[in-house]
Design a protein around this motif. Structure first.
Motif, PDB file in Angstrom:
ATOM      1  N   ILE A  80     -19.577  12.025  21.183  1.00 59.16           N
ATOM      2  CA  ILE A  80     -18.362  11.205  21.121  1.00 59.16           C
ATOM      3  C   ILE A  80     -18.595   9.938  20.286  1.00 59.16           C
ATOM      4  O   ILE A  80     -17.803   9.609  19.406  1.00 59.16           O
ATOM      5  CB  ILE A  80     -17.900  10.823  22.550  1.00 59.16           C
ATOM      6  CG1 ILE A  80     -17.441  12.075  23.301  1.00 59.16           C
ATOM      7  CG2 ILE A  80     -16.781   9.784  22.495  1.00 59.16           C
ATOM      8  CD1 ILE A  80     -17.177  11.841  24.782  1.00 59.16           C
ATOM      9  N   THR A  89     -15.596  16.010  22.271  1.00 63.02           N
ATOM     10  CA  THR A  89     -14.625  15.195  21.524  1.00 63.02           C
ATOM     11  C   THR A  89     -13.193  15.679  21.727  1.00 63.02           C
ATOM     12  O   THR A  89     -12.259  15.032  21.243  1.00 63.02           O
ATOM     13  CB  THR A  89     -14.925  15.218  20.008  1.00 63.02           C
ATOM     14  OG1 THR A  89     -14.804  16.568  19.536  1.00 63.02           O
ATOM     15  CG2 THR A  89     -16.312  14.705  19.716  1.00 63.02           C
ATOM     16  N   ALA A 125     -23.045  13.599  15.043  1.00 60.01           N
ATOM     17  CA  ALA A 125     -22.171  14.218  16.049  1.00 60.01           C
ATOM     18  C   ALA A 125     -22.497  15.713  16.137  1.00 60.01           C
ATOM     19  O   ALA A 125     -22.670  16.272  17.226  1.00 60.01           O
ATOM     20  CB  ALA A 125     -20.705  13.999  15.698  1.00 60.01           C
ATOM     21  N   ARG A 138     -24.191  17.913  19.117  1.00 58.22           N
ATOM     22  CA  ARG A 138     -23.407  19.063  19.606  1.00 58.22           C
ATOM     23  C   ARG A 138     -24.303  20.304  19.712  1.00 58.22           C
ATOM     24  O   ARG A 138     -24.266  21.039  20.690  1.00 58.22           O
ATOM     25  CB  ARG A 138     -22.270  19.296  18.612  1.00 58.22           C
ATOM     26  CG  ARG A 138     -21.164  20.184  19.097  1.00 58.22           C
ATOM     27  CD  ARG A 138     -20.047  20.230  18.046  1.00 58.22           C
ATOM     28  NE  ARG A 138     -19.103  19.133  18.196  1.00 58.22           N
ATOM     29  CZ  ARG A 138     -18.764  18.253  17.242  1.00 58.22           C
ATOM     30  NH1 ARG A 138     -19.311  18.330  16.044  1.00 58.22           N
ATOM     31  NH2 ARG A 138     -17.890  17.304  17.480  1.00 58.22           N
ATOM     32  N   TYR A 197     -10.618  13.299  22.699  1.00 58.54           N
ATOM     33  CA  TYR A 197     -10.359  12.283  21.671  1.00 58.54           C
ATOM     34  C   TYR A 197      -9.424  12.813  20.592  1.00 58.54           C
ATOM     35  O   TYR A 197      -8.614  12.086  20.039  1.00 58.54           O
ATOM     36  CB  TYR A 197     -11.678  11.797  21.058  1.00 58.54           C
ATOM     37  CG  TYR A 197     -12.432  10.927  22.018  1.00 58.54           C
ATOM     38  CD1 TYR A 197     -12.319   9.546  21.981  1.00 58.54           C
ATOM     39  CD2 TYR A 197     -13.220  11.493  23.016  1.00 58.54           C
ATOM     40  CE1 TYR A 197     -12.978   8.741  22.895  1.00 58.54           C
ATOM     41  CE2 TYR A 197     -13.883  10.706  23.936  1.00 58.54           C
ATOM     42  CZ  TYR A 197     -13.757   9.330  23.869  1.00 58.54           C
ATOM     43  OH  TYR A 197     -14.402   8.539  24.785  1.00 58.54           O
ATOM     44  N   GLU A 198      -9.557  14.105  20.317  1.00 65.63           N
ATOM     45  CA  GLU A 198      -8.679  14.736  19.327  1.00 65.63           C
ATOM     46  C   GLU A 198      -7.291  14.997  19.912  1.00 65.63           C
ATOM     47  O   GLU A 198      -6.311  15.056  19.185  1.00 65.63           O
ATOM     48  CB  GLU A 198      -9.301  16.056  18.851  1.00 65.63           C
ATOM     49  CG  GLU A 198     -10.594  15.886  18.070  1.00 65.63           C
ATOM     50  CD  GLU A 198     -10.415  14.971  16.866  1.00 65.63           C
ATOM     51  OE1 GLU A 198      -9.711  15.375  15.924  1.00 65.63           O
ATOM     52  OE2 GLU A 198     -10.963  13.846  16.884  1.00 65.63           O
ATOM     53  N   HIS A 225     -18.772  10.735  16.677  1.00 65.19           N
ATOM     54  CA  HIS A 225     -17.500  11.315  16.234  1.00 65.19           C
ATOM     55  C   HIS A 225     -16.456  10.216  15.987  1.00 65.19           C
ATOM     56  O   HIS A 225     -15.765  10.219  14.971  1.00 65.19           O
ATOM     57  CB  HIS A 225     -16.996  12.310  17.276  1.00 65.19           C
ATOM     58  CG  HIS A 225     -15.659  12.904  16.971  1.00 65.19           C
ATOM     59  ND1 HIS A 225     -15.494  13.944  16.083  1.00 65.19           N
ATOM     60  CD2 HIS A 225     -14.423  12.597  17.432  1.00 65.19           C
ATOM     61  CE1 HIS A 225     -14.214  14.257  16.008  1.00 65.19           C
ATOM     62  NE2 HIS A 225     -13.545  13.455  16.819  1.00 65.19           N
ATOM     63  N   VAL A 226     -16.365   9.279  16.924  1.00 67.69           N
ATOM     64  CA  VAL A 226     -15.331   8.243  16.785  1.00 67.69           C
ATOM     65  C   VAL A 226     -15.818   7.040  15.970  1.00 67.69           C
ATOM     66  O   VAL A 226     -15.015   6.181  15.611  1.00 67.69           O
ATOM     67  CB  VAL A 226     -14.811   7.751  18.162  1.00 67.69           C
ATOM     68  CG1 VAL A 226     -14.240   8.921  18.965  1.00 67.69           C
ATOM     69  CG2 VAL A 226     -15.886   7.032  18.960  1.00 67.69           C
ATOM     70  N   SER A 284     -15.512   6.604  27.749  1.00 70.27           N
ATOM     71  CA  SER A 284     -16.242   7.783  27.253  1.00 70.27           C
ATOM     72  C   SER A 284     -17.023   8.476  28.376  1.00 70.27           C
ATOM     73  O   SER A 284     -17.115   9.705  28.401  1.00 70.27           O
ATOM     74  CB  SER A 284     -17.165   7.403  26.095  1.00 70.27           C
ATOM     75  OG  SER A 284     -18.003   6.336  26.452  1.00 70.27           O
ATOM     76  N   ASP A 329     -15.783  21.119  23.682  1.00 68.71           N
ATOM     77  CA  ASP A 329     -16.441  20.065  22.905  1.00 68.71           C
ATOM     78  C   ASP A 329     -16.114  18.704  23.527  1.00 68.71           C
ATOM     79  O   ASP A 329     -14.963  18.449  23.886  1.00 68.71           O
ATOM     80  CB  ASP A 329     -15.957  20.111  21.452  1.00 68.71           C
ATOM     81  CG  ASP A 329     -16.848  19.285  20.548  1.00 68.71           C
ATOM     82  OD1 ASP A 329     -17.711  19.880  19.891  1.00 68.71           O
ATOM     83  OD2 ASP A 329     -16.702  18.032  20.529  1.00 68.71           O
TER      84      ASP A 329
END
Lengths: 80, 296
Positions: B270, A60, B232, B236, A63-64, B273-274, A39, A58
């Motif tokens: 992150i 994430t 998350a 953000r 990860y997406e 989110h995960v 990460s 973003d």
């Protein structure tokens, strides 16, 4: 505006430098996890990618879209 | 006999360690937090601004403890006074008490001039209440009560001590609303060294199982939500706010610290989110006649 191929090249070089694996041996369809990114490296990658592309990304997103191929496609579609 | 506070004292992050985080400057946090200065997970509905979602979160906890006009309310880890201010706004005459280890937060709250509210700079371990409370709210505090490297049994004993104190501080029939990050789909050893040293010195998160066991027999769990995706989104929004004010932030605290916070907020987006980390909101009712005693 960067093309998908530019982005893919950038990612491959970036991950090569990060992991010490030659760029030509890095698979565009292997997951970032398998390529050895955690990460913290994802956060660093997103930050450097933002500076290069001049867009907000973003954290994430890798990860997406967890491969070079999929992330390049996703980034190409980001509005500038 | 050794007093419980002496046993519990070294378990959590010390007050000095927490002050180092929260004394970073009201102005710095003001650049990226919402106007209520809530520095914890908000509660989002479609179309919410960050401030809307933070107020929704405050209301959720206030509703959870079924506050009423004239009630006495304790906020453990009161931050910049968001709970106290909102409680006083919704229920005139509420007598709010907030405790925090950060002197700057106490000064900030005093300037808010919230009717009947007061804030004290004191650790929960040292706090001596002057009255019993109708309700306790604690948001984002208990995640600092554990300490990296402490054995599982001592860690649990520390949480148990906290619930015992809350039980003692509440009137019969009192209610308690707790919000905390917990370990989700990860090992404690996966927690980044960066977060443990640079951002939250030596703090260790609880697990849901530990909270459940530590509160058993003292409190009945009435409601439980895992809103990790809200955290998350909260992180953000903070990340976006700090990026937008990056230059000003660097002038206040220096580029290194700003970079650390950008990394920390990104890692948090992150993590939630995960599902490495979860966000629990738990509503408790005080059990007035405890029958369960943990094996010691």
């Amino acid at each position: 505006v960067r093309s998908r191929a530019d982005i893919e090249h950038w990612l491959r070089s970036y991950i090569a430098e990060m992991t010490g694996v030659p760029p030509e041996r890095i698979s565009a369809t292997a997951t970032f996890d398998r390529l050895g990114l955690d990460s913290a490296s994802a956060v660093a990658l997103v930050g450097d990618m933002e500076d290069w592309l001049g867009v907000e990304i973003d954290p994430t997103l890798p990860y997406e879209h967890p491969t070079i191929e999929r992330l390049s496609t996703a980034l190409e579609k980001l509005p500038a | 006999m050794v007093s419980i506070s002496k046993i519990a004292e070294p378990i959590g992050s010390t007050a000095d360690e927490m002050r180092s985080h929260y004394d970073s400057g009201n102005r710095f946090f003001g650049l990226w937090l919402d106007r209520t200065m809530s520095y914890s997970c908000a509660m989002f509905r479609d179309g919410d601004s960050l401030a809307d979602a933070q107020t929704r979160k405050l209301d959720y906890h206030i509703d959870n403890v079924r506050l009423f006009e004239g009630a006495s309310l304790l906020d453990v880890g009161c931050g910049w006074g968001g709970v106290l201010a909102r409680a006083a706004e919704r229920y005139p005459g509420v007598r709010g008490t907030g405790i925090t280890v950060a002197a700057e937060q106490v000064d900030y709250i005093e300037k808010l001039k919230i009717p009947y509210a007061q804030a004290f700079q004191v650790s929960w371990l040292e706090f001596q209440p002057r009255e019993e409370y109708d309700a306790i709210i604690s948001i984002g505090a208990i995640e600092h009560f554990g300490r990296v490297g402490v054995s599982a049994s001592r860690k649990l004993a520390g949480y148990r001590h906290f619930f015992e104190l809350c039980h003692k501080w509440l009137k019969p029939g009192g209610r308690f609303s707790l919000q905390t990050v917990t370990y989700g789909n990860m090992q404690a050893s996966d927690q980044s060294e960066f977060l443990n040293t640079e951002i939250f010195p030596r703090s260790e998160l609880p697990t849901l199982a530990e909270l459940s066991e530590a509160s058993r027999g003292l409190f009945e769990i009435k409601t439980l939500r895992n809103d990790r995706l809200d955290y998350a989104e909260t992180n953000r929004r903070w990340l976006r706010g700090l990026k937008q004010n990056r230059h000003e932030a660097e002038l206040l605290v220096g580029p290194k610290k700003v970079k650390d916070y950008l990394d920390y907020l990104s890692l948090s987006v992150i993590g939630f989110h995960v599902g490495n980390s979860d966000l629990m909101r738990i509503g408790f009712d005080r059990i007035d006649i405890p029958r369960y005693k943990p094996a010691s």
